[in-house]
Design a protein around this motif. Structure first.
Motif, PDB file in Angstrom:
ATOM      1  N   ASP A   1      -3.096 -12.003 -12.043  1.00 24.88           N
ATOM      2  CA  ASP A   1      -3.697 -11.591 -10.999  1.00 24.88           C
ATOM      3  C   ASP A   1      -3.736  -9.995 -10.612  1.00 24.88           C
ATOM      4  N   ALA A   2      -4.430  -9.177 -12.461  1.00 26.62           N
ATOM      5  CA  ALA A   2      -4.374  -7.608 -12.627  1.00 26.62           C
ATOM      6  C   ALA A   2      -5.723  -7.529 -11.423  1.00 26.62           C
ATOM      7  N   ASP A   3      -6.920  -8.554 -10.901  1.00 25.54           N
ATOM      8  CA  ASP A   3      -8.298  -8.171 -10.224  1.00 25.54           C
ATOM      9  C   ASP A   3      -8.276  -9.097  -9.114  1.00 25.54           C
ATOM     10  N   ALA A   4      -6.725  -9.679  -8.329  1.00 22.59           N
ATOM     11  CA  ALA A   4      -6.319  -9.603  -7.159  1.00 22.59           C
ATOM     12  C   ALA A   4      -6.170  -8.560  -6.211  1.00 22.59           C
ATOM     13  N   PRO A   5      -6.909  -9.989  -5.027  1.00 13.70           N
ATOM     14  CA  PRO A   5      -7.245  -8.515  -3.851  1.00 13.70           C
ATOM     15  C   PRO A   5      -6.343  -7.925  -3.161  1.00 13.70           C
ATOM     16  N   TYR A   6      -4.377  -7.919  -3.214  1.00 10.34           N
ATOM     17  CA  TYR A   6      -3.590  -8.112  -2.781  1.00 10.34           C
ATOM     18  C   TYR A   6      -2.936  -6.176  -4.329  1.00 10.34           C
ATOM     19  N   VAL A   7      -3.369  -6.548  -5.031  1.00 10.84           N
ATOM     20  CA  VAL A   7      -3.163  -4.952  -6.338  1.00 10.84           C
ATOM     21  C   VAL A   7      -3.796  -3.590  -5.772  1.00 10.84           C
ATOM     22  N   ALA A   8      -5.729  -4.470  -5.316  1.00 10.68           N
ATOM     23  CA  ALA A   8      -6.364  -3.481  -5.392  1.00 10.68           C
ATOM     24  C   ALA A   8      -5.868  -2.696  -3.653  1.00 10.68           C
ATOM     25  N   GLU A   9      -4.898  -3.503  -2.773  1.00  7.48           N
ATOM     26  CA  GLU A   9      -5.280  -2.448  -1.772  1.00  7.48           C
ATOM     27  C   GLU A   9      -3.598  -1.963  -1.298  1.00  7.48           C
ATOM     28  N   ALA A  10      -2.536  -2.352  -2.892  1.00  5.18           N
ATOM     29  CA  ALA A  10      -1.482  -1.779  -2.816  1.00  5.18           C
ATOM     30  C   ALA A  10      -1.707   0.025  -2.554  1.00  5.18           C
ATOM     31  N   ASP A  11      -1.146   1.130  -2.493  1.00  3.08           N
ATOM     32  CA  ASP A  11      -0.829   2.792  -3.245  1.00  3.08           C
ATOM     33  C   ASP A  11      -0.562   2.253  -4.320  1.00  3.08           C
ATOM     34  N   GLN A  12       0.503   1.187  -4.708  1.00  5.60           N
ATOM     35  CA  GLN A  12       0.862   1.756  -6.573  1.00  5.60           C
ATOM     36  C   GLN A  12       0.527   0.099  -6.560  1.00  5.60           C
TER      37      GLN A  12
ATOM     38  N   ALA B   1       1.720 -11.438  -0.024  1.00  3.57           N
ATOM     39  CA  ALA B   1       1.585  -9.785  -0.189  1.00  3.57           C
ATOM     40  C   ALA B   1       0.362  -8.869   0.513  1.00  3.57           C
ATOM     41  N   ARG B   2      -0.660  -8.970   0.554  1.00  2.00           N
ATOM     42  CA  ARG B   2      -1.403  -8.888   1.869  1.00  2.00           C
ATOM     43  C   ARG B   2      -1.241  -8.632   3.180  1.00  2.00           C
ATOM     44  N   ARG B   3      -0.296  -9.785   3.888  1.00  2.00           N
ATOM     45  CA  ARG B   3      -0.081 -10.144   4.695  1.00  2.00           C
ATOM     46  C   ARG B   3       1.409  -8.773   5.326  1.00  2.00           C
ATOM     47  N   ILE B   4       1.714  -8.418   4.294  1.00  3.11           N
ATOM     48  CA  ILE B   4       3.354  -7.623   4.335  1.00  3.11           C
ATOM     49  C   ILE B   4       2.603  -5.686   4.202  1.00  3.11           C
ATOM     50  N   PHE B   5       1.006  -5.504   3.615  1.00  3.12           N
ATOM     51  CA  PHE B   5       1.238  -4.280   3.125  1.00  3.12           C
ATOM     52  C   PHE B   5      -0.291  -4.585   4.492  1.00  3.12           C
ATOM     53  N   ALA B   6      -0.202  -5.183   5.860  1.00  2.00           N
ATOM     54  CA  ALA B   6      -1.257  -4.789   6.925  1.00  2.00           C
ATOM     55  C   ALA B   6      -0.438  -4.068   7.398  1.00  2.00           C
ATOM     56  N   THR B   7       0.848  -4.669   7.216  1.00  5.03           N
ATOM     57  CA  THR B   7       2.309  -4.027   8.924  1.00  5.03           C
ATOM     58  C   THR B   7       2.311  -2.939   7.888  1.00  5.03           C
ATOM     59  N   CYS B   8       2.761  -2.902   6.589  1.00  9.10           N
ATOM     60  CA  CYS B   8       2.913  -1.492   5.997  1.00  9.10           C
ATOM     61  C   CYS B   8       2.031  -0.418   6.242  1.00  9.10           C
ATOM     62  N   ARG B   9       1.012  -0.890   6.019  1.00  3.73           N
ATOM     63  CA  ARG B   9      -0.245   0.471   6.542  1.00  3.73           C
ATOM     64  C   ARG B   9       0.187   0.481   7.942  1.00  3.73           C
ATOM     65  N   ALA B  10       0.329   0.159   8.626  1.00  5.97           N
ATOM     66  CA  ALA B  10       0.360   0.175  10.863  1.00  5.97           C
ATOM     67  C   ALA B  10       1.446   1.175  10.951  1.00  5.97           C
ATOM     68  N   LEU B  11       2.524   1.198  10.296  1.00 10.29           N
ATOM     69  CA  LEU B  11       3.806   1.471   9.813  1.00 10.29           C
ATOM     70  C   LEU B  11       4.061   2.889   9.361  1.00 10.29           C
ATOM     71  N   GLY B  12       3.088   2.930   8.368  1.00 11.30           N
ATOM     72  CA  GLY B  12       3.439   4.960   7.681  1.00 11.30           C
ATOM     73  C   GLY B  12       4.241   4.048   6.292  1.00 11.30           C
ATOM     74  N   VAL B  13       4.651   3.051   5.967  1.00 13.85           N
ATOM     75  CA  VAL B  13       4.602   2.796   4.738  1.00 13.85           C
ATOM     76  C   VAL B  13       4.182   3.022   3.987  1.00 13.85           C
ATOM     77  N   GLU B  14       4.414   3.538   2.369  1.00 12.70           N
ATOM     78  CA  GLU B  14       3.416   3.053   1.550  1.00 12.70           C
ATOM     79  C   GLU B  14       4.276   1.693   0.706  1.00 12.70           C
ATOM     80  N   THR B  15       2.724   1.709  -0.448  1.00  7.97           N
ATOM     81  CA  THR B  15       3.061  -0.153  -0.935  1.00  7.97           C
ATOM     82  C   THR B  15       2.847  -0.251  -1.951  1.00  7.97           C
ATOM     83  N   VAL B  16       3.364  -0.763  -2.984  1.00  8.86           N
ATOM     84  CA  VAL B  16       3.565  -1.445  -4.073  1.00  8.86           C
ATOM     85  C   VAL B  16       3.764  -2.395  -4.451  1.00  8.86           C
ATOM     86  N   ALA B  17       2.321  -2.888  -5.466  1.00 10.39           N
ATOM     87  CA  ALA B  17       2.529  -4.594  -5.802  1.00 10.39           C
ATOM     88  C   ALA B  17       2.454  -4.256  -7.305  1.00 10.39           C
TER      89      ALA B  17
END
Length: 689
Positions: free
Chosen positions: A36-47, A14-30
């Motif tokens: 997993d409520a406090d997992a890093p990928y959750v904190a990095e998502a836009d929603q 999930a973190r890997r995909i979010f990294a590319t989405c940020r570079a492309l300007g695509v919003e992200t949802v986890a």
């Protein structure tokens, strides 16, 4: 155009995909389970959208919950990552039926490749070479064979069988594990090729009819049929590489493939290749392909998104050039020396030195880190044991292996047992360096299971831990903090610290003089003879402290150079070594020049504890007892299978430690247990004489 992407997965991917989405300007949802409520990928998502529950069957494996999360968050596309629903044709169809963009191949292609028997029949017609295959155990006459799950991969539901006597149990066990992991217990049986190599081809297709082969990967270093070290472009003859490319493209064209996929093959010692399976998704090991293709400019996730939007595969990716060499190691929370038993706990520190980039490509030689964890992450029992992937790129294979091994050896991985030492020993082994690898590498090389810190060096690590603890106490002392630890007018007795370490309980004794110099030290097992002992030394005026040492053939000479709560420097046999020390409550983690040692400091006056009954076997981690193989009162021999415990999506056998009689089986089949729960009691048979 995709504007908001939901990733129907967790952790590192999930973190890997979010990294590319940020570079492309695509919003992200986890999406996340409660665990997993406090997992890093959750904190990095836009929603982020909660999936109530913890187990995969309650959360990530429920298509209706994922689609509801997409609706509620306003996502217009879904990326399945890998695992869970990534190769579920019904889910792919449901996503497209809901009007969302599916980041993956068409549901028809997923269905065709999802059932491995169907895939074999289809691709055999396309000219892809196959191994002999059977669906019923009574059809088998020649051994060894390999039992495999039809509906999934990742080594789950896979068993090697070398004789007819073990076939029925292997099939039954594989069916249970496959059903638990994929919801489908169907298995089949293939001829097992000894000394075979696992190689695979990254393919990519678009909606305009193009299917291209984008590089080969070598994935032969495996445990429990799961990859732990992968590399690209692989040590292969050019003509074998060409045959692999041709067969992989033929497989992709046979199902009108779109998006990223991997066609896996077995390379036999005689040079023949055989189709294993086709994974209709992104692979865990995709970074080694990204780093070695076209100056490291390849981003497979970016290509997935662009192709899903209808763009053609760019011309330069259809015939890409290869640069240098990349090797990936999967860091997993597990105990390799104990049958790769998964480990759980809090990851107090996670630090890999020398990382150039996270989730991205490297412009020069160095390290990439794709991680699902950070300091403080909790490693539970519900999901796969992989913590992170560390990838090295260099101009040559030897340089990449050296860089990767060095970074792993110096990594600070505190709080959860990992396979780090095993990975380093494999990467540094002469056989790996020579390319003498196959899927049986670990079975043939038991020496790689030894810890990096030799037993003879462990006492020095324990001494460093004791000195750091003393320095920490002096630094926070409310009065007379400048006095050396343990200072007395009449220094009659040494200071004593007791630890539990990798080999059991150990006692450290040491004495400091009034100047803070180490004059005496020893370590010994609790109530045992000294492991290392050194008589008192003396300091010569103007010459500095004398080393605390022992007789010839004894422990090393040690001089204390400096000591602080987090760092101790010792001169060992005249060579100065720094030890990094990290303390969390009673746990002490010591990272030194040889590797790392984890210790637990014992209280001086321990609380009384309840003793377990003799012969008790306890659960090494939380899980479910899936099957009892014996009954109370039954005689068993050492090594007999008593019961099966399921945890982290894998089955773990519990074996009798001695010849004896089963006295108790306190947990019924289906029962849940926590770490330390008694699973069985085996009493030794009384001597009849």
């Amino acid at each position: 155009m995709i504007t908001r992407l939901l990733v129907a997965n967790r952790g590192e991917i999930a973190r890997r995909i979010f990294a590319t989405c940020r570079a492309l300007g695509v919003e992200t949802v986890a999406v996340h389970s409660d665990a997993d409520a406090d997992a890093p990928y959750v904190a990095e998502a836009d929603q982020a959208v909660r999936l109530p529950g913890n187990a995969p069957a309650e959360t990530y494996l429920r298509p209706e919950l994922i689609l509801d999360a997409a609706r509620r968050s306003g996502a217009d596309a879904v990326h399945p990552g890998y695992g869970f629903l990534a190769e579920n044709a019904e889910f792919a169809a449901a996503v497209t039926d809901a009007g969302l963009t599916w980041i993956g191949p068409p549901a028809k292609a997923i269905a065709a490749m999802g059932d491995k028997m169907t895939a074999k029949a289809l691709l055999a017609e396309a000219g892809v070479p196959m191994l002999p295959t059977w669906t019923e155990p009574d059809q088998i006459t020649d051994f060894p064979v390999l039992v495999k799950a039809s509906a999934g991969g990742g080594g789950r539901g896979m068993r090697v069988v070398r004789d007819a006597a073990g076939l029925a149990d292997a099939v039954a066990s594989a069916r249970r594990e496959a059903a638990a992991a994929f919801g489908d217990g169907t298995v089949f049986i293939e001829r097992y090729v000894e000394r075979g190599r696992h190689v695979e081809v990254q393919i990519f297709g678009d909606t305009h009819g193009t299917v291209a082969a984008i590089g080969v990967r070598e994935c032969s270093i495996q445990r429990r049929h799961q990859k732990i070290i992968e590399e690209a472009p692989g040590v292969l003859p050019a003509e074998v590489r060409e045959r692999l490319h041709e067969a992989a493209v033929a497989a992709g064209r046979a199902v009108d493939y779109v998006g990223a996929g991997t066609v896996e093959f077995l390379l036999a010692p005689d040079g023949e290749i055989y189709f294993l399976e086709m994974n209709t998704r992104l692979q865990v090991e995709h970074p080694v392909t990204e780093l070695t293709i076209a100056a490291g400019g390849l981003d497979l996730v970016r290509l997935q998104l662009l192709v899903a939007e209808g763009a053609p595969l760019p011309e330069h990716w259809r015939y890409p050039s290869v640069r240098g060499y990349a090797i990936e190691a999967r860091l997993c929370a597990e105990e390799p020396a104990e049958g790769f038993r998964p480990a759980t706990g809090v990851l107090h520190r996670f630090a890999i030195p020398g990382v150039e980039r996270e989730f991205g490509n490297l412009l020069r030689a160095g390290l990439r880190l794709d991680s699902g964890v950070v300091d403080g992450s909790v490693v539970g029992v519900h999901y796969d044991s992989m913590l992170a992937k560390v990838i090295a790129w260099a101009p040559s294979r030897a340089e990449a292996a050296r860089t990767l091994a060095g970074a792993l050896a110096r990594a600070e991985l505190h709080g959860v047992a990992t396979n780090r030492d095993l990975l380093v020993r494999v990467l540094r082994s002469p056989e790996f360096a020579a390319g003498e690898i196959d899927t049986g590498f670990l079975e043939r090389h038991p020496e790689v299971f030894a810890p990096l810190v030799p037993a003879a060096r462990a006492p020095v690590f324990a001494l460093a831990a004791a000195l750091a603890s003393a320095a920490g106490r002096r630094a926070t002392a409310p009065v007379l903090a400048g006095l050396p630890s343990g200072w007395r007018n009449v220094p009659a007795f040494p200071q004593v610290v007791r630890f539990v370490g990798p080999t059991g309980e150990v006692e450290v004794r040491y004495r400091l003089d009034r100047a803070g110099n180490l004059t005496e030290w020893s370590t010994r097992p609790a109530d045992g003879e000294p492991i290392a002992a050194a008589p008192a030394g003396s300091a010569i005026a103007g010459a500095g402290p004398a080393p605390a040492h022992a007789a010839v053939d004894g422990p090393p000479e040690v001089t204390l150079v400096s000591a602080a709560a987090d760092r101790v420097v010792l001169a060992v046999d005249g060579v100065r070594h720094p030890f990094r020390v990290h303390r969390v409550g009673p746990a002490v983690f010591v990272d030194g020049p040889d590797g790392s040692v984890s210790l637990t400091e014992l209280p001086r006056f321990p609380e009384p504890t309840t003793e377990l009954a003799a012969g008790s076997l306890v659960a090494p981690l939380p899980g479910t007892v899936t099957r009892l193989h014996v009954e109370p009162g039954q005689r068993v021999a050492a090594g007999d299978l008593l019961l099966t415990l399921e945890a982290m999506k894998l089955e773990h056998p519990v074996l009798a430690p001695i010849d004896g009689v089963v006295a108790e089986l306190p947990v019924p089949a289906g029962g849940q247990v926590d770490t330390g729960a008694v699973l069985a009691v085996v009493n030794p048979e009384e001597d009849p004489r």
